[in-house]
Scaffold this motif. Sequence first.
Motif, PDB file in Angstrom:
ATOM      1  N   LYS A  27       1.302  -1.642   0.137  1.00  0.00           N
ATOM      2  CA  LYS A  27      -0.136  -0.193  -0.135  1.00  0.00           C
ATOM      3  C   LYS A  27       0.676   1.197  -0.147  1.00  0.00           C
ATOM      4  CE  LYS A  27      -3.797  -2.166   2.154  1.00  0.00           C
ATOM      5  NZ  LYS A  27      -4.053  -3.169   1.327  1.00  0.00           N
ATOM      6  N   ILE A  28       2.072   1.753  -0.945  1.00  0.00           N
ATOM      7  CA  ILE A  28       2.478   2.662  -1.581  1.00  0.00           C
ATOM      8  C   ILE A  28       2.073   4.265  -1.520  1.00  0.00           C
ATOM      9  CG2 ILE A  28       4.516   1.034  -2.066  1.00  0.00           C
ATOM     10  CD1 ILE A  28       4.243   2.422  -4.856  1.00  0.00           C
ATOM     11  N   PHE A  29       0.516   3.919  -1.212  1.00  0.00           N
ATOM     12  CA  PHE A  29      -0.213   5.754  -2.031  1.00  0.00           C
ATOM     13  C   PHE A  29      -0.466   6.094  -0.522  1.00  0.00           C
ATOM     14  CE2 PHE A  29       0.606   4.027  -6.871  1.00  0.00           C
ATOM     15  CZ  PHE A  29       1.194   4.572  -6.910  1.00  0.00           C
ATOM     16  N   LEU A  30      -0.405   5.040   0.303  1.00  0.00           N
ATOM     17  CA  LEU A  30      -1.568   5.839   1.705  1.00  0.00           C
ATOM     18  C   LEU A  30      -0.732   6.828   1.892  1.00  0.00           C
ATOM     19  CD1 LEU A  30      -1.311   2.485   3.779  1.00  0.00           C
ATOM     20  CD2 LEU A  30      -3.065   3.749   2.765  1.00  0.00           C
ATOM     21  N   LYS A  31       1.008   7.057   1.560  1.00  0.00           N
ATOM     22  CA  LYS A  31       1.268   8.052   2.082  1.00  0.00           C
ATOM     23  C   LYS A  31       1.232   9.050   0.642  1.00  0.00           C
ATOM     24  CE  LYS A  31       5.006   6.834   5.329  1.00  0.00           C
ATOM     25  NZ  LYS A  31       5.975   7.164   5.588  1.00  0.00           N
ATOM     26  N   SER A  32       0.352  10.326   0.951  1.00  0.00           N
ATOM     27  CA  SER A  32      -0.238  10.987  -0.084  1.00  0.00           C
ATOM     28  C   SER A  32       1.543  11.379  -1.363  1.00  0.00           C
ATOM     29  CB  SER A  32      -0.901  12.331   0.161  1.00  0.00           C
ATOM     30  OG  SER A  32      -0.255  12.683   1.319  1.00  0.00           O
ATOM     31  N   GLU A  33       2.460  11.722  -0.259  1.00  0.00           N
ATOM     32  CA  GLU A  33       4.048  12.314  -1.025  1.00  0.00           C
ATOM     33  C   GLU A  33       4.114  11.559  -1.998  1.00  0.00           C
ATOM     34  OE1 GLU A  33       4.808  11.162   2.740  1.00  0.00           O
ATOM     35  OE2 GLU A  33       3.475  12.071   2.769  1.00  0.00           O
ATOM     36  N   VAL A  34       4.124  10.040  -1.567  1.00  0.00           N
ATOM     37  CA  VAL A  34       4.676   9.340  -2.496  1.00  0.00           C
ATOM     38  C   VAL A  34       3.495   9.124  -3.085  1.00  0.00           C
ATOM     39  CG1 VAL A  34       4.436   6.421  -2.929  1.00  0.00           C
ATOM     40  CG2 VAL A  34       5.315   7.953  -0.857  1.00  0.00           C
ATOM     41  N   GLU A  35       2.090   9.446  -3.506  1.00  0.00           N
ATOM     42  CA  GLU A  35       1.358   9.869  -4.927  1.00  0.00           C
ATOM     43  C   GLU A  35       1.281  10.555  -5.771  1.00  0.00           C
ATOM     44  OE1 GLU A  35      -3.393   9.824  -5.979  1.00  0.00           O
ATOM     45  OE2 GLU A  35      -3.262   9.235  -3.870  1.00  0.00           O
ATOM     46  N   GLN A  36       1.754  11.698  -5.193  1.00  0.00           N
ATOM     47  CA  GLN A  36       1.786  12.597  -5.669  1.00  0.00           C
ATOM     48  C   GLN A  36       3.347  12.743  -6.556  1.00  0.00           C
ATOM     49  OE1 GLN A  36       2.226  16.556  -2.703  1.00  0.00           O
ATOM     50  NE2 GLN A  36      -0.535  16.329  -2.518  1.00  0.00           N
ATOM     51  N   ARG A  37       4.031  12.374  -5.528  1.00  0.00           N
ATOM     52  CA  ARG A  37       5.515  12.564  -6.832  1.00  0.00           C
ATOM     53  C   ARG A  37       5.272  11.817  -7.649  1.00  0.00           C
ATOM     54  NH1 ARG A  37       9.094  14.311  -9.067  1.00  0.00           N
ATOM     55  NH2 ARG A  37      11.070  13.491  -8.609  1.00  0.00           N
ATOM     56  N   PHE A  38       4.545  10.341  -7.460  1.00  0.00           N
ATOM     57  CA  PHE A  38       4.240   9.069  -8.429  1.00  0.00           C
ATOM     58  C   PHE A  38       3.797   9.481  -9.914  1.00  0.00           C
ATOM     59  CE2 PHE A  38       1.370   6.598 -10.444  1.00  0.00           C
ATOM     60  CZ  PHE A  38       1.991   5.851 -11.137  1.00  0.00           C
ATOM     61  N   LYS A  39       2.429  11.033 -10.029  1.00  0.00           N
ATOM     62  CA  LYS A  39       1.864  11.385 -10.768  1.00  0.00           C
ATOM     63  C   LYS A  39       3.141  12.351 -11.325  1.00  0.00           C
ATOM     64  CE  LYS A  39      -2.791  10.948  -8.751  1.00  0.00           C
ATOM     65  NZ  LYS A  39      -3.476  11.333  -8.074  1.00  0.00           N
ATOM     66  N   ALA A  40       4.075  13.207 -11.033  1.00  0.00           N
ATOM     67  CA  ALA A  40       4.373  14.404 -10.833  1.00  0.00           C
ATOM     68  C   ALA A  40       5.277  13.124 -12.710  1.00  0.00           C
ATOM     69  CB  ALA A  40       5.112  14.748 -10.179  1.00  0.00           C
ATOM     70  N   LEU A  41       6.151  11.811 -11.843  1.00  0.00           N
ATOM     71  CA  LEU A  41       7.354  11.582 -12.572  1.00  0.00           C
ATOM     72  C   LEU A  41       6.456  10.787 -14.136  1.00  0.00           C
ATOM     73  CD1 LEU A  41       9.011   9.150  -9.267  1.00  0.00           C
ATOM     74  CD2 LEU A  41      10.337  11.752 -11.060  1.00  0.00           C
ATOM     75  N   VAL A  42       5.162  10.574 -13.195  1.00  0.00           N
ATOM     76  CA  VAL A  42       4.390   9.217 -14.309  1.00  0.00           C
ATOM     77  C   VAL A  42       4.055  11.232 -16.058  1.00  0.00           C
ATOM     78  CG1 VAL A  42       1.911   9.026 -15.777  1.00  0.00           C
ATOM     79  CG2 VAL A  42       2.872   7.368 -13.760  1.00  0.00           C
ATOM     80  N   TYR A  43       3.869  12.339 -15.151  1.00  0.00           N
ATOM     81  CA  TYR A  43       3.836  13.044 -16.387  1.00  0.00           C
ATOM     82  C   TYR A  43       4.663  13.509 -16.601  1.00  0.00           C
ATOM     83  CZ  TYR A  43      -1.277  14.659 -14.949  1.00  0.00           C
ATOM     84  OH  TYR A  43      -2.538  15.195 -15.356  1.00  0.00           O
ATOM     85  N   GLU A  44       5.999  13.537 -16.286  1.00  0.00           N
ATOM     86  CA  GLU A  44       7.621  14.115 -16.913  1.00  0.00           C
ATOM     87  C   GLU A  44       7.867  12.981 -17.927  1.00  0.00           C
ATOM     88  OE1 GLU A  44      11.923  14.021 -15.051  1.00  0.00           O
ATOM     89  OE2 GLU A  44      10.623  14.400 -14.013  1.00  0.00           O
ATOM     90  N   VAL A  45       7.576  11.506 -17.586  1.00  0.00           N
ATOM     91  CA  VAL A  45       7.972  10.562 -18.664  1.00  0.00           C
ATOM     92  C   VAL A  45       7.092  10.172 -20.346  1.00  0.00           C
ATOM     93  CG1 VAL A  45       7.359   7.625 -19.566  1.00  0.00           C
ATOM     94  CG2 VAL A  45       8.195   8.848 -16.669  1.00  0.00           C
ATOM     95  N   CYS A  46       5.956  10.375 -19.162  1.00  0.00           N
ATOM     96  CA  CYS A  46       4.682  10.875 -20.905  1.00  0.00           C
ATOM     97  C   CYS A  46       5.017  12.184 -21.343  1.00  0.00           C
ATOM     98  CB  CYS A  46       2.984  10.812 -19.883  1.00  0.00           C
ATOM     99  SG  CYS A  46       2.962   9.151 -19.700  1.00  0.00           S
ATOM    100  N   ALA A  47       5.357  12.571 -20.894  1.00  0.00           N
ATOM    101  CA  ALA A  47       5.451  14.466 -21.597  1.00  0.00           C
ATOM    102  C   ALA A  47       6.634  14.178 -22.642  1.00  0.00           C
ATOM    103  CB  ALA A  47       5.875  15.569 -20.987  1.00  0.00           C
ATOM    104  N   GLU A  48       7.960  13.503 -22.179  1.00  0.00           N
ATOM    105  CA  GLU A  48       8.927  13.128 -23.144  1.00  0.00           C
ATOM    106  C   GLU A  48       8.878  11.917 -24.071  1.00  0.00           C
ATOM    107  OE1 GLU A  48      13.082   9.716 -21.947  1.00  0.00           O
ATOM    108  OE2 GLU A  48      12.440  11.669 -20.205  1.00  0.00           O
ATOM    109  N   LEU A  49       7.784  11.463 -23.713  1.00  0.00           N
ATOM    110  CA  LEU A  49       7.360  10.350 -24.727  1.00  0.00           C
ATOM    111  C   LEU A  49       5.726  10.441 -25.972  1.00  0.00           C
ATOM    112  CD1 LEU A  49       6.974   6.869 -22.604  1.00  0.00           C
ATOM    113  CD2 LEU A  49       9.192   7.773 -24.366  1.00  0.00           C
ATOM    114  N   LYS A  50       5.943  12.383 -25.371  1.00  0.00           N
ATOM    115  CA  LYS A  50       4.422  12.565 -26.448  1.00  0.00           C
ATOM    116  C   LYS A  50       3.414  11.796 -26.218  1.00  0.00           C
ATOM    117  CE  LYS A  50       7.701  14.900 -29.273  1.00  0.00           C
ATOM    118  NZ  LYS A  50       9.162  15.033 -28.724  1.00  0.00           N
TER     119      LYS A  50
END
Length: 132
Positions: A27-50
């Motif tokens: 249950k890694i997303f119980l901590k909201s800071e992990v969830e927020q950072r995960f989402k930011a990283l996914v946005y970063e990867v997706c932007a790079e991959l268009k």
Amino acid sequence: MNEYRRTNATVSLLNYHFVFCPRYRRKIFLKSEVEQRFKALVYEVCAELKMEIVSMECDKDHTHLFLHALPTLSPADIMAKIKGFTSKKLREEFPHLQHLPSLWTRSYFVSTAGHVSSETIQRYVEQQKTRG
């Protein structure tokens, strides 16, 4: 929402719905800071991959990702990039995740969505946290 993506002479509408989990359904997303950072990283990867993220939501032990992708990337390529990058970064940044050799399971669910069902999938993903 962009309905069609144009690359050179190709026009495409590739919508993927991914669901994937941490190893052992931790249950890694119980901590909201992990969830927020995960989402930011996914946005970063997706932007790079268009790729365009239509919807993304995390529950305690899994995540849903609904996106538009180019036809040059297979679902396996997309998952490899997202899981690899987020696993490395999250384990570097959060001490309680450092002991894990890898963050994600090797498996994932993926389905394609046509134009008609895209809105349905988007609502489903966005309502993950409100489901009882």
